[in-house]
Design an enzyme around this catalytic site. Structure first.
Site, PDB file in Angstrom:
ATOM      1  N   CYS A 129       0.842  -1.210   0.000  1.00 26.81           N
ATOM      2  CA  CYS A 129       0.000   0.000   0.000  1.00 26.81           C
ATOM      3  C   CYS A 129       0.874   1.255   0.000  1.00 26.81           C
ATOM      4  O   CYS A 129       1.538   1.518  -0.989  1.00 26.81           O
ATOM      5  CB  CYS A 129      -0.998  -0.044   1.153  1.00 26.81           C
ATOM      6  N   HIS A 239      -3.466  -5.253   0.326  1.00 27.40           N
ATOM      7  CA  HIS A 239      -2.951  -5.675   1.635  1.00 27.40           C
ATOM      8  C   HIS A 239      -3.002  -7.183   1.844  1.00 27.40           C
ATOM      9  O   HIS A 239      -4.013  -7.707   2.304  1.00 27.40           O
ATOM     10  CB  HIS A 239      -3.810  -5.043   2.749  1.00 27.40           C
ATOM     11  N   GLU A 241      -1.671  -8.761   4.168  1.00 29.04           N
ATOM     12  CA  GLU A 241      -1.616  -9.075   5.607  1.00 29.04           C
ATOM     13  C   GLU A 241      -2.955  -8.909   6.314  1.00 29.04           C
ATOM     14  O   GLU A 241      -3.094  -9.326   7.462  1.00 29.04           O
ATOM     15  CB  GLU A 241      -0.548  -8.215   6.294  1.00 29.04           C
TER      16      GLU A 241
END
Ligand SMILES: *[C@@H]1O[C@H](CO)[C@@H](O)[C@H](O)[C@H]1NC(C)=O
Ligand SMILES: *[C@@H]1O[C@H](CO)[C@@H](O)[C@H](O)[C@H]1NC(C)=O
Ligand SMILES: *[C@@H]1O[C@H](CO)[C@@H](O)[C@H](O)[C@H]1NC(C)=O
Ligand SMILES: *[C@@H]1O[C@H](CO)[C@@H](O)[C@H](O)[C@H]1NC(C)=O
Length: 321
Positions: A129, A239, A241
C-alpha cells in the site's frame, strides 16, 4: 531401454541430496525489519511512531522473526541494522511519501538494498500500500500517483507478463483461481499509480515488471502488483496481511479461506526470499533485545489497525553494539 532398479535408486538419491544441499544453503532463521511511521496526531500520546501488528503476524506466519525499524535515527543505526537483518517491509499507512521520516529511512534502506544486491549480497524488500507507493517514489524520484478511490476486496487482473515473474510464476492452481476470480485482495487507498504514468516514466518502466492492475471504485485504473526485474523487490498496492489479522468492522474485509490462503502464499514467498540473505546479528543477545517481542502492541477497539506497536523517538542515536 529399461533402467535398473539400482540406477533409479541412484537418480532418486542424487535428486534428494541435491534438494537437501540447496535447502541447507538457506538461512533458516530469517529476521525481517518492518519500518515504523509517525503516529496520527490523535494517537501520539501512545507513542511518536507505530507499526501495525498485522505486518508482524504476516511475516511470523511465514516463518520469520521480526524487528522494528525506527524512524528519525542516525545513518549508522540503519547501516548496522541492515547488516543484521534479511529483508525489509515498508508497510501501509498515511505519512507523506516525499518528506516524512518514514521516507528518509526508506530511502536509505532502499539504496543499501540496491547496493547490496549489486554486489551479490541478496537482500529483499517488500512494499505494501503506502509502502508500494513509497517504492514508486524511490525508484522514479517523484510522486506520479493519481488521486482515486479504492476501498474493498477485489480479484487481480493479471497482466500477460505475470508468468515471467518470480512472485507469481509458481502460483498453485487454487491460489491462481482465488487471485483472479475471487474477492481476496484488500484495497484501502486513495492514491494509485496509473499504467499510463508508469509506462511514461522511464525509470519505473525499466525497473519494474507490472504483474497486475485493478480498476478503482471511481473507474481509475491502477497498478496493483509489481516486482523489480533485476532485484528481489516486490510491491503490492493491496494488503496481503489484512485478511486473517485485521477485523476492522467498517472496512468490508472478507475473511474467507481462499483469502487466508492467498495471504499465506505471499508470506511464504517473501520469507523464502529473505532466507536467501546471509546477514546476521552480531550475537544472540543483540538479536533478542531488538526483536519486536520486546514490545507490547496496544489494542484499541475503535481503530482501522486494531493493534499497533508504538515507539517514541529516541533522539539520541541508538546504535546496536
Ligand atoms: C512515549 O512517551 C509518552 C510521553 O512521555 C508516554 O506517555 C508514552 O507511554 C510513551 N510511549 C512508549 C511506547 O514508550
Ligand atoms: C498521472 O496521471 C494522472 C491521471 O491519472 C494525472 O492527473 C497526473 O498529472 C499524472 N502525473 C504525472 C506526473 O504525469
Ligand atoms: C466481489 O465483490 C463485488 C463488489 O462487492 C461483487 O459485485 C462481486 O460479485 C464479488 N465477486 C465474488 C466472486 O464474490
Ligand atoms: C479488470 O479489467 C477490466 C477491464 O479494464 C475492468 O473492467 C475490471 O473492472 C477489472 N477488474 C478488477 C477486479 O479491477
Amino acid at each position: 531401454m529399461m533402467y535398473s532398479t539400482v540406477t533409479i535408486l541412484v537418480i532418486c538419491f542424487t535428486i534428494i541430496l541435491g534438494l537437501y544441499i540447496c535447502d541447507g544453503k538457506l538461512n533458516s532463521r530469517p529476521v525481517i525489519g518492518v519500518l515504523a511511521q509517525s503516529s496520527n496526531p490523535d494517537d501520539r500520546y501512545h507513542g511518536d511512531t507505530f507499526i501495525p501488528s498485522t505486518y508482524v503476524k504476516w511475516l511470523e506466519s511465514g516463518g520469520a522473526m521480526v524487528v522494528p525499524i525506527r524512524v528519525k535515527e542516525s545513518d549508522q543505526y540503519y547501516e548496522t541494522l541492515f547488516k543484521s537483518i534479511n529483508g525489509v517491509v515498508f508497510p501501509g499507512g498515511g505519512v507523506n511519501i516525499l518528506t516524512s521520516y518514514f521516507t528518509k529511512a526508506a530511502k536509505l534502506l532502499y539504496n543499501m538494498a540496491l547496493k547490496a544486491n549489486d554486489q551479490g549480497d541478496y537482500f529483499p524488500l517488500w512494499g505494501t500500500c503506502m509502502g508500494f507507493q513509497q517504492l514508486t517514489v524511490l525508484t522514479s524520484g517523484k510522486n506520479l500517483l493519481s488521486h482515486l478511490h479504492a476501498h474493498g476486496m477485489l480479484p487481480l487482473n493479471l497482466t500477460s507478463d505475470y508468468g515471467q515473474s518470480r512472485l507469481l510464476e509458481d502460483l498453485p492452481m487454487d491460489i491462481w483461481t482465488s487471485l483472479t476470480l475471487f474477492n481476496v485482495t484488500a484495497n484501502h487507498h486513495n492514491w494509485g499509480l496509473s499504467p499510463k504514468n508508469f509506462s511514461q516514466n522511464q525509470a519505473l518502466q525499466s525497473f519494474y515488471r507490472v504483474l497486475s492492475t485493478n480498476v478503482a471504485n471511481n473507474g481509475e485504473e491502477f497498478i496493483s502488483t509489481f516486482e523489480a526485474k533485476k532485484y528481489p523487490i516486490y510491491g503490492v498496492q493491496w494488503h496481503p496481511e489484512k485478511v486473517p489479522y485485521d477485523w476492522d468492522l467498517g472496512d468490508a474485509l472478507s475473511h474467507t479461506k481462499r483469502g487466508v490462503k492467498v495471504t499465506q502464499y505471499f508470506a511464504n514467498f517473501f520469507v523464502e526470499e529473505c532466507r536467501k540473505s546471509a546477514h546476521q546479528f552480531p550475537d544472540m543477545d543483540t538479536l533478542l533485545s531488538t526483536l519486536i517481542s520486546n514490545y507490547n502492541p496496544h489494542f484499541s477497539k475503535d481503530k482501522r489497525f486494531q493493534e499497533d506497536y508504538y515507539f517514541n523517538f529516541t533522539h539520541n542515536s541508538y546504535v546496536l553494539v
